[in-house]
Design a protein around this motif. Sequence first.
Motif, PDB file in Angstrom:
ATOM      1  N   TYR A 147       0.874  -1.170   0.000  1.00 54.50           N
ATOM      2  CA  TYR A 147       0.000   0.000   0.000  1.00 54.50           C
ATOM      3  C   TYR A 147       0.911   1.219   0.000  1.00 54.50           C
ATOM      4  O   TYR A 147       1.747   1.372   0.903  1.00 54.50           O
ATOM      5  N   LEU A 148       0.795   2.078  -0.983  1.00 51.59           N
ATOM      6  CA  LEU A 148       1.757   3.169  -1.087  1.00 51.59           C
ATOM      7  C   LEU A 148       1.172   4.389  -1.779  1.00 51.59           C
ATOM      8  O   LEU A 148       0.200   4.297  -2.519  1.00 51.59           O
ATOM      9  N   GLY A 149       1.785   5.542  -1.497  1.00 46.96           N
ATOM     10  CA  GLY A 149       1.363   6.789  -2.107  1.00 46.96           C
ATOM     11  C   GLY A 149       2.322   7.900  -1.708  1.00 46.96           C
ATOM     12  O   GLY A 149       3.065   7.791  -0.722  1.00 46.96           O
ATOM     13  N   ILE A 150       2.341   8.972  -2.476  1.00 49.45           N
ATOM     14  CA  ILE A 150       3.215  10.113  -2.199  1.00 49.45           C
ATOM     15  C   ILE A 150       2.505  11.055  -1.231  1.00 49.45           C
ATOM     16  O   ILE A 150       1.352  11.431  -1.437  1.00 49.45           O
ATOM     17  N   ILE A 151       3.217  11.470  -0.176  1.00 54.70           N
ATOM     18  CA  ILE A 151       2.653  12.345   0.860  1.00 54.70           C
ATOM     19  C   ILE A 151       3.547  13.563   1.050  1.00 54.70           C
ATOM     20  O   ILE A 151       4.628  13.655   0.480  1.00 54.70           O
ATOM     21  N   ASP A 152       3.080  14.498   1.880  1.00 63.74           N
ATOM     22  CA  ASP A 152       3.820  15.721   2.225  1.00 63.74           C
ATOM     23  C   ASP A 152       4.186  16.505   0.965  1.00 63.74           C
ATOM     24  O   ASP A 152       5.370  16.696   0.648  1.00 63.74           O
ATOM     25  N   ILE A 153       3.187  17.000   0.272  1.00 52.60           N
ATOM     26  CA  ILE A 153       3.394  17.608  -1.050  1.00 52.60           C
ATOM     27  C   ILE A 153       3.191  19.127  -1.018  1.00 52.60           C
ATOM     28  O   ILE A 153       2.876  19.726  -2.040  1.00 52.60           O
ATOM     29  N   LEU A 154       3.409  19.757   0.147  1.00 50.28           N
ATOM     30  CA  LEU A 154       3.114  21.183   0.260  1.00 50.28           C
ATOM     31  C   LEU A 154       4.345  22.064   0.427  1.00 50.28           C
ATOM     32  O   LEU A 154       4.224  23.286   0.426  1.00 50.28           O
ATOM     33  N   GLN A 155       5.521  21.472   0.578  1.00 53.40           N
ATOM     34  CA  GLN A 155       6.712  22.276   0.866  1.00 53.40           C
ATOM     35  C   GLN A 155       7.363  22.804  -0.412  1.00 53.40           C
ATOM     36  O   GLN A 155       7.883  22.042  -1.228  1.00 53.40           O
ATOM     37  N   GLU A 156       7.356  24.136  -0.583  1.00 53.57           N
ATOM     38  CA  GLU A 156       8.027  24.756  -1.716  1.00 53.57           C
ATOM     39  C   GLU A 156       9.521  24.909  -1.439  1.00 53.57           C
ATOM     40  O   GLU A 156       9.953  25.022  -0.284  1.00 53.57           O
ATOM     41  N   TYR A 157      10.281  24.926  -2.510  1.00 51.83           N
ATOM     42  CA  TYR A 157      11.727  25.173  -2.389  1.00 51.83           C
ATOM     43  C   TYR A 157      11.929  26.693  -2.341  1.00 51.83           C
ATOM     44  O   TYR A 157      12.291  27.336  -3.320  1.00 51.83           O
ATOM     45  N   ASN A 158      11.690  27.245  -1.160  1.00 50.65           N
ATOM     46  CA  ASN A 158      11.732  28.692  -0.978  1.00 50.65           C
ATOM     47  C   ASN A 158      13.096  29.134  -0.446  1.00 50.65           C
ATOM     48  O   ASN A 158      14.034  28.338  -0.347  1.00 50.65           O
ATOM     49  N   LEU A 159      13.205  30.400  -0.105  1.00 49.69           N
ATOM     50  CA  LEU A 159      14.484  30.937   0.361  1.00 49.69           C
ATOM     51  C   LEU A 159      14.974  30.212   1.609  1.00 49.69           C
ATOM     52  O   LEU A 159      16.178  29.905   1.730  1.00 49.69           O
ATOM     53  N   LYS A 160      14.076  29.925   2.522  1.00 49.15           N
ATOM     54  CA  LYS A 160      14.469  29.227   3.744  1.00 49.15           C
ATOM     55  C   LYS A 160      15.079  27.867   3.431  1.00 49.15           C
ATOM     56  O   LYS A 160      16.100  27.470   4.012  1.00 49.15           O
ATOM     57  N   LYS A 161      14.452  27.136   2.504  1.00 46.52           N
ATOM     58  CA  LYS A 161      14.960  25.820   2.146  1.00 46.52           C
ATOM     59  C   LYS A 161      16.282  25.916   1.382  1.00 46.52           C
ATOM     60  O   LYS A 161      17.154  25.049   1.521  1.00 46.52           O
ATOM     61  N   LYS A 162      16.438  26.949   0.581  1.00 46.59           N
ATOM     62  CA  LYS A 162      17.707  27.146  -0.122  1.00 46.59           C
ATOM     63  C   LYS A 162      18.840  27.398   0.858  1.00 46.59           C
ATOM     64  O   LYS A 162      19.958  26.868   0.707  1.00 46.59           O
ATOM     65  N   LEU A 163      18.571  28.202   1.880  1.00 51.32           N
ATOM     66  CA  LEU A 163      19.583  28.460   2.909  1.00 51.32           C
ATOM     67  C   LEU A 163      19.887  27.187   3.697  1.00 51.32           C
ATOM     68  O   LEU A 163      21.048  26.920   4.042  1.00 51.32           O
ATOM     69  N   GLU A 164      18.851  26.400   3.980  1.00 48.74           N
ATOM     70  CA  GLU A 164      19.052  25.139   4.688  1.00 48.74           C
ATOM     71  C   GLU A 164      19.927  24.200   3.869  1.00 48.74           C
ATOM     72  O   GLU A 164      20.833  23.528   4.406  1.00 48.74           O
ATOM     73  N   HIS A 165      19.687  24.145   2.555  1.00 47.33           N
ATOM     74  CA  HIS A 165      20.507  23.305   1.683  1.00 47.33           C
ATOM     75  C   HIS A 165      21.969  23.761   1.685  1.00 47.33           C
ATOM     76  O   HIS A 165      22.889  22.936   1.784  1.00 47.33           O
ATOM     77  N   THR A 166      22.174  25.068   1.588  1.00 46.06           N
ATOM     78  CA  THR A 166      23.543  25.602   1.572  1.00 46.06           C
ATOM     79  C   THR A 166      24.273  25.268   2.860  1.00 46.06           C
ATOM     80  O   THR A 166      25.444  24.836   2.843  1.00 46.06           O
ATOM     81  N   TYR A 167      23.606  25.434   3.992  1.00 47.41           N
ATOM     82  CA  TYR A 167      24.238  25.173   5.287  1.00 47.41           C
ATOM     83  C   TYR A 167      24.564  23.692   5.453  1.00 47.41           C
ATOM     84  O   TYR A 167      25.701  23.333   5.810  1.00 47.41           O
ATOM     85  N   LYS A 168      23.600  22.808   5.172  1.00 49.89           N
ATOM     86  CA  LYS A 168      23.833  21.380   5.379  1.00 49.89           C
ATOM     87  C   LYS A 168      24.845  20.820   4.386  1.00 49.89           C
ATOM     88  O   LYS A 168      25.534  19.833   4.688  1.00 49.89           O
ATOM     89  N   SER A 169      24.962  21.453   3.210  1.00 49.07           N
ATOM     90  CA  SER A 169      25.927  20.985   2.214  1.00 49.07           C
ATOM     91  C   SER A 169      27.370  21.198   2.663  1.00 49.07           C
ATOM     92  O   SER A 169      28.283  20.524   2.164  1.00 49.07           O
ATOM     93  N   THR A 170      27.572  22.115   3.594  1.00 44.94           N
ATOM     94  CA  THR A 170      28.933  22.333   4.118  1.00 44.94           C
ATOM     95  C   THR A 170      29.317  21.247   5.115  1.00 44.94           C
ATOM     96  O   THR A 170      30.499  21.074   5.410  1.00 44.94           O
ATOM     97  N   LYS A 171      28.353  20.509   5.622  1.00 43.67           N
ATOM     98  CA  LYS A 171      28.622  19.485   6.630  1.00 43.67           C
ATOM     99  C   LYS A 171      28.485  18.060   6.083  1.00 43.67           C
ATOM    100  O   LYS A 171      29.126  17.138   6.599  1.00 43.67           O
ATOM    101  N   PHE A 172      27.635  17.891   5.056  1.00 40.73           N
ATOM    102  CA  PHE A 172      27.379  16.551   4.527  1.00 40.73           C
ATOM    103  C   PHE A 172      27.397  16.591   2.997  1.00 40.73           C
ATOM    104  O   PHE A 172      27.340  17.662   2.386  1.00 40.73           O
ATOM    105  N   ASP A 173      27.489  15.408   2.405  1.00 38.31           N
ATOM    106  CA  ASP A 173      27.378  15.307   0.949  1.00 38.31           C
ATOM    107  C   ASP A 173      26.012  15.852   0.525  1.00 38.31           C
ATOM    108  O   ASP A 173      24.980  15.393   1.013  1.00 38.31           O
ATOM    109  N   PRO A 174      25.954  16.820  -0.395  1.00 41.27           N
ATOM    110  CA  PRO A 174      24.675  17.431  -0.786  1.00 41.27           C
ATOM    111  C   PRO A 174      23.635  16.436  -1.285  1.00 41.27           C
ATOM    112  O   PRO A 174      22.431  16.669  -1.136  1.00 41.27           O
TER     113      PRO A 174
END
Length: 636
Positions: free
Chosen positions: A567-594
């Motif tokens: 039984y399967l389906g795609i969930i959590d489909i409301l999060q846009e790749y906004n400025l906050k998420k871009k900053l989160e990606h930049t920060y975490k990429s300095t600590k882990f493989d992107p």
Amino acid sequence: MEIDGRGCEKIFPNGDVYFGDCKGMLPHGKGKYKWSDGTVYEGDWEEGKMTGKGKIFWPSQATYEGDFSGGYLHGSGTYIGSDGSIYKGSFKMSSENGIGKKQYPNSDVYEGSWREGVREGSGRYAWSNGNIYIGHWKNGKMSGRGVMKWFNGDLFDGVWSNGLRHGSGFYRFGDGSYYLGIWTKGLKDGPERSILLEASTSSLDDDLGCSNSVTETHGGETDLMDNGTVAYERQYVQGVLINERVCKIRCTVGKITPVPMREVRSSDFGEQARIRMYFPRKGSRLTPAHYSTNFYWKDYCPMVFRNLRELFKLNAADYMMSICGDDGLREISSPGKSGSLFYVSHDDRFVIKTLKKSELKVRFVVMGNMFFTEVRIHRRYDLKGSSQGRFTNKDEIDESTTLKDLDLTYEFHMDRLLHESLFRQLSLDSAFLESQQIIDYSLLLGLHFSAPEHLKSLLEHPDSLHTAESTSTAVDGELLIPPKSLLLVTHDPGSVSPTPGPHIRGSTLRAYSIGNKEADLYLPGTGRLRVQLGVNMPAQANHKLVQVDETDSSEAELFEVYDVVLYLGIIDILQEYNLKKKLEHTYKSTKFDPMFISVLEPKLYSKRFIDFLHRIFPFNLKDLFPLIPLLVIIVL
């Protein structure tokens, strides 16, 4: 008389007469046969039997024109009975069988499925007095899920047996009042909830009384006012009322759209498309008393969500009783790090999740519970395709725990067409989410092990061909693994429940292993389930083991193999790749493989997601879903 060819004429000792084409002494080709009792057939013959197109007249004035085979009415045709009834449709061995329409002498009309001369399967029956039934039939009587609408406006939507209401159902009166309850052989039997409207102008299309509310509009926002709805809970035993109490409805689901059903417009979207309702602390005839301060309830985009409920075949009354009944909601543990709270309705059909403002300016959303199923869910996973932090503390795992990517140790092998259908839809969905700049979505996966206490066996990997003779069967050069307890069978609408769940997944899927036909899944001891996208999908779950062969110091790949239902389906489909998420990606990429972190730009997120799913649902021509051998044995 010409014996072979055209113009053959024969008079039989019993008085029968034939004129037409012959082959030897037998009618063959075009010809006319008249029996001594007055019956006449004119049409095609094959070696002495009516076969092909033809028309037959009986002394009773009944006639049939259509297909024949081996002397039988067989194929498509029209039968006019001596009583004036008319049937147009399919025949098998001279009986109505398949899809057909019949008009009875009293002007009643049935259109739908037949089996051996009786109504069987899905069909629509319209009485001459205006009553209409649409639903399932068995042995000529209403049986299974169906809707009956009477000429006076009453309507019943529920379960039938042998022509009587039998099981759970929803009954709506012509005045808009309605109740939900249980029937036994046509009599109310068990708990029932009734909602009686003091003044009603609603219709069937008004979403169960939505037009009863008094409305006021303020700057594009609609206020709903109390109009005096009364609800009762009653207890019946074989049609006799033994208990009754007045109860309160704790929410306004049935009142959220005070306009008739229509198509969605652009004005139905956005923050201004909302309805507001007043909840005083002391309560009112429509709202319960509460311990908070007076407040307004805001319902955003009500027409949009109403149309979604219609699209997914969610009965408004059932929905209201699930969310708004006197039984409370249950809080469940959250599998994520978002801080959202999760609740489930008392009947497990719906999940409520609180949202952050960044996701939506509605503070919570109601979703269908994907794990509201006919079978038990033994394992559940939330899969994103990322690996950083995607594991669960082993001490915290039980059957209700939602596990993550690194906790998954199975590969799933499926029927070819089921696999193709699944990935066609997953690819379309992920491409759409990518186009909308959405990330952080997951595949929610539930596993039902058909026999978790018994189905544990070691089996060499299907790619290891040198042991194929002892562990598998080859069909058309493609390797098949013998199954344990799952069986794909040809879909039979009359043998599976037509009742929609909290979500619906479209039409029945086709399976390669049963000749590209629509498929049902047969589970011994459970029943027969309709196979749909993400619902009741059979597979084999392979868990790899490594075993060293002491004789030649080589490693042999061994697998634990389980029969599972997915039984399967795609969930959590409301999060846009906004400025906050871009900053989160930049920060975490300095600590882990992107590529290992969850936050990723939409295009890469979509690609990683699909690539990951291809790894856990691998497909090889040798890995056809292994149900053909067992199916062949059963047929033979």
